[in-house]
Write a protein that holds these residues in place. Structure first.
Motif: not given
Lengths: 112, 113
Positions: B35, B88, B90, B37, B40-43
């Motif tokens: 993912y 970032v 994940f 991050q 404003g977009h989350g994951l």
């Protein structure tokens, strides 16, 4: 399209009080789980609670509980007796076959 | 603790250079995910894998490729990094057969100058 909506970008609560974070979702799955994750300033994503959609009973984990309304496709998180350590971003997530769709998150501030 | 590590944890690179991020798990779970991050977009899912050499695209796969030659390792490659890929990243693994409950690595912060 399958979506997850968190309509509260920010929330705040005083220590020891209760706060509810909202989440609505849209899924075509018939048997599924829903999730709330917490992301503190460390950025680690932590699973808070999981709800099985076929269960009538709302899930609880210590001070965290959900209000699951399957027909309304609503899955809110209630935090009781809020603590300073609860301050974080909270994300809800719903399934899409082998994947999860995440909401955009709610930032929770906790005031002493 | 699902035994997930990511490397590097931080990286600064220049536009146009290739970058590879590594996700390693110790539990031999079948499903692995990458993912990104952004505020404003989350994951958002980039790619995922449901077994060795079995991968599929997520919603934001353009500019990224993945490989999984061993159960424990899932690599994400930015063939030619762009500033829009500053994010970032994940990695996550799934312990359930249907790819549901996911546990996350600590994240990699990537800055593309």
């Amino acid at each position: 399209a399958q979506t997850v909506t968190q309509s509260q970008p920010e929330m705040s609560v005083q220590e020891a009080e209760t706060v509810t974070l909202s989440c609505t979702y849209d899924t075509s799955e018939s048997d599924y789980y829903l999730f709330w994750y917490k992301q503190p300033p460390s950025r680690q994503m932590i699973l808070v609670i999981r709800q099985e959609a076929y269960k009538q009973q709302n899930a609880t984990e210590n001070r965290f509980s959900v209000n699951f309304q399957k027909a309304a496709k609503s899955f809110s998180l209630k935090i009781s007796d809020s603590q300073l350590g609860d301050a974080a971003m909270y994300f809800c997530a719903a399934p899409n076959t082998d994947k999860l769709i995440f909401g955009t998150g709610t930032r929770l501030q906790v005031f002493p | 603790d699902a035994g997930i590590t990511q490397s590097p944890r931080h990286k600064v690179t220049e536009t146009g250079t290739p970058v590879t991020l590594r996700c390693h798990q110790t539990e031999n779970h079948r499903y692995m995910y990458w993912y990104r991050q952004d505020p404003g977009h989350g994951l958002r899912l980039i790619h995922y894998s449901y077994g060795v050499k079995d991968t599929d695209k997520g919603e934001v796969s353009d500019g990224y490729s993945v490989s999984r030659s061993k159960t424990e390792d899932f690599l994400l490659t930015l063939e030619s990094a762009t500033s829009s890929q500053t994010s970032v990243y994940f990695c996550a693994i799934s312990v359930m057969p249907k790819g549901e409950t996911q546990y996350f690595g600590p994240g990699t912060r990537l800055l593309v100058l």
